[in-house]
Design an enzyme around this catalytic site. Sequence first.
Site, short mmCIF file in Angstrom:
data_model
loop_
_atom_site.label_atom_id
_atom_site.label_comp_id
_atom_site.label_asym_id
_atom_site.label_seq_id
_atom_site.Cartn_x
_atom_site.Cartn_y
_atom_site.Cartn_z
N GLY A 286 0.79 -1.22 0.00
CA GLY A 286 0.00 0.00 0.00
C GLY A 286 0.82 1.26 0.00
N ASP A 309 -0.04 -5.59 3.35
CA ASP A 309 0.30 -4.32 4.00
C ASP A 309 -0.33 -4.29 5.38
OD1 ASP A 309 1.42 -1.43 2.79
OD2 ASP A 309 0.21 -1.25 4.61
N LYS A 406 20.66 5.43 2.03
CA LYS A 406 21.01 5.78 3.41
C LYS A 406 21.67 4.61 4.15
CE LYS A 406 17.44 9.31 3.74
NZ LYS A 406 17.14 9.28 2.32
N LYS A 418 18.57 -0.46 7.58
CA LYS A 418 18.47 -0.98 6.21
C LYS A 418 19.77 -1.67 5.80
CE LYS A 418 15.38 -0.57 3.80
NZ LYS A 418 14.19 -1.45 3.60
N ASN A 444 16.08 9.01 -2.93
CA ASN A 444 14.76 9.55 -2.65
C ASN A 444 13.85 9.44 -3.87
OD1 ASN A 444 15.21 11.08 0.13
ND2 ASN A 444 16.99 11.44 -1.15
N THR A 469 16.74 22.31 5.48
CA THR A 469 17.65 22.21 6.62
C THR A 469 18.98 22.92 6.38
OG1 THR A 469 18.43 20.08 5.79
CG2 THR A 469 16.62 20.05 7.39
N GLU A 539 20.89 13.35 10.06
CA GLU A 539 20.87 13.80 8.65
C GLU A 539 22.26 14.24 8.23
OE1 GLU A 539 17.62 16.28 6.09
OE2 GLU A 539 18.46 17.30 7.84
#
Length: 610
Positions: A286, A309, A406, A418, A444, A469, A539
């Site tokens: 989903g 999901d 990432k 991950k 992304n 940011t 980040e």
Amino acid sequence: MGQWLTRYVVIDAVLVAAAWWLAFGLRFGFRSLAAGEYTHIAISGFPAAMVCMLMGLFLARVNRQTWRFVSLVDLRRLAGGALAGGLLTAAAIQLMQMPGFPRSVFLLFMLTTVILLGGVRATARSLGERQQAQQQRHEGQQRLLIVGTLAEADHALRQLKGSARWLVVGIVSPLSDELGHSLQNVPVLGTVQQLDQIAHVKQTRMVLLASPPGAPLRREMLMHTGEAGLSLLTLPDADQWLDAEASTDLRQVQLEDLLGRTPVALDDHGLTELMSGKTVLVTGAGGSIGSELCRQIARFGVARLVCVDVSEYAIYQLEQSLRRSHPHMQGVYLTANVREAERLDAILMAYKPVLVLHAAAYKHVPLMESQNAVEALRTNVLGTVNVAGAAGRAGVQRFVLVSTDKAVNPTNVMGASKRLAERVVQDVAGQYPATQFVAVRFGNVLGSSGSVVPLFSAQIARGGPVTVTHPDIVRYFMTIPEAAQLVLQAGLMGRSRQIFVLDMGEPVKIAELARLLIRLSGKTEQDVPIAFTGLRPGEKLYEELLADDETTERTPHAKLRIAKVGADDSAVSGQVLAWLNEAGPAPTGEAVRAWLKRQVPEYQPNDSTG
């Protein structure tokens, strides 16, 4: 009305006269007729032929026909009138006892009369309909300028051919040497620098960008036209022409059109062979990536698509969408949590998929950094242990983990989880050699849930400020369809323990992304300012697709490379289960990060992590 009827009769009479002489010309040859060999016969019979033919047409009420609305019924009446006129002419000539008069002329006379009178009526109707259609189009059409080279404009004009909505009034080319040329009667009016003046003269604010997605001209035009108040449009995507639910009209330029790249070339034959007539399962179905994976998979003729999901609403939305777009596909829509190993075993054993795509994950960096750190482990790592193990036990042919950039030299819990999930997949691959276990990293995805694009759009709608940011922060971006297609391609090509890296193109500054979105909304930075807030916990300024000690090797696909990582022989899956059982329901963020640091040596938490 009377004048028009008179005009019709006069024209018919002229055409009947022409038909008579044409009949003789066809019978005896135009040269012989011009030499006067048969002129006396033709002249002698001409008055009788005119009177008789016009009488026959009058009896058939041909003179009452309105040419602009002539129909097949009218043409049949015309043929009947010509037949009657021809018979009357033959009778009159016989009564005149003209020796040697060729009888074949009578038949030719009737045929030429039908052809000439019918042809002029059909022509009148065609011209009338064309004029009416042009008037209707121009009255309801919006005036449009095309921006692009002549080659690009030619493609756009062919796509717009016959459109009832758009009237192309000119072409604006980025190439100065194309000025003064024309294409399909549409002139090149000037260069891009003159667009504002051209739009004002042509009384339009609608501009079609004919350049391909991702072309530098698109970004340049957006930044240029945002202040001019012009509305930028683009042609529909190729997929939209095949989607019955999608609109195939021009649409507003979107962020994907500015950052998109060359469409992905898929091995359609190989993917069809892998999935056609078989069962495929997607976790996280989903979500943004999961739902697009389902839509892409449905194209390849799967017999059954099992969508899993944890969100009831997300799986319901997916079910409604796939039922509309693929009504003949058997879909199975299940609510299940990847943390529950027994539930996953039951699902995979029941449906026996040949391919499992594992897209279920928590991916929001700040949310997973402190209070929710253990949740990232339970879903991203333990969930992968459960799904990969269930796939191996069920005899699945191929398993694909959707990973992230990432995971490379991670500085946050989400990225480290991950990376650990990638190691889990390699560990499980050693336990089930019959299944090909691969992972795919990408950056992304534009428009995905939790990404900056929906956030920026909401901030712009509120009038700003748009929060970024750091002025120099950059990210790799790709569109949702591109990401999903490359995941499928990697799943087809991959061999166990391989980690695929996607070609993400050039990184994009987040501040530039914000400026593009502001302009797409029709505003400027004076209307919606950009505010810089400082890096968030976990980040970093830039993302990497490969660790420093990794190398890559090419694959047959231009946008896929294989990351060469060292073999991982540790039983990491068991260590994950053991630590989570020992840590209990609420370990601190510090405890989670400390354990992750031991499992993922390249994990270096930011100093700002709290």
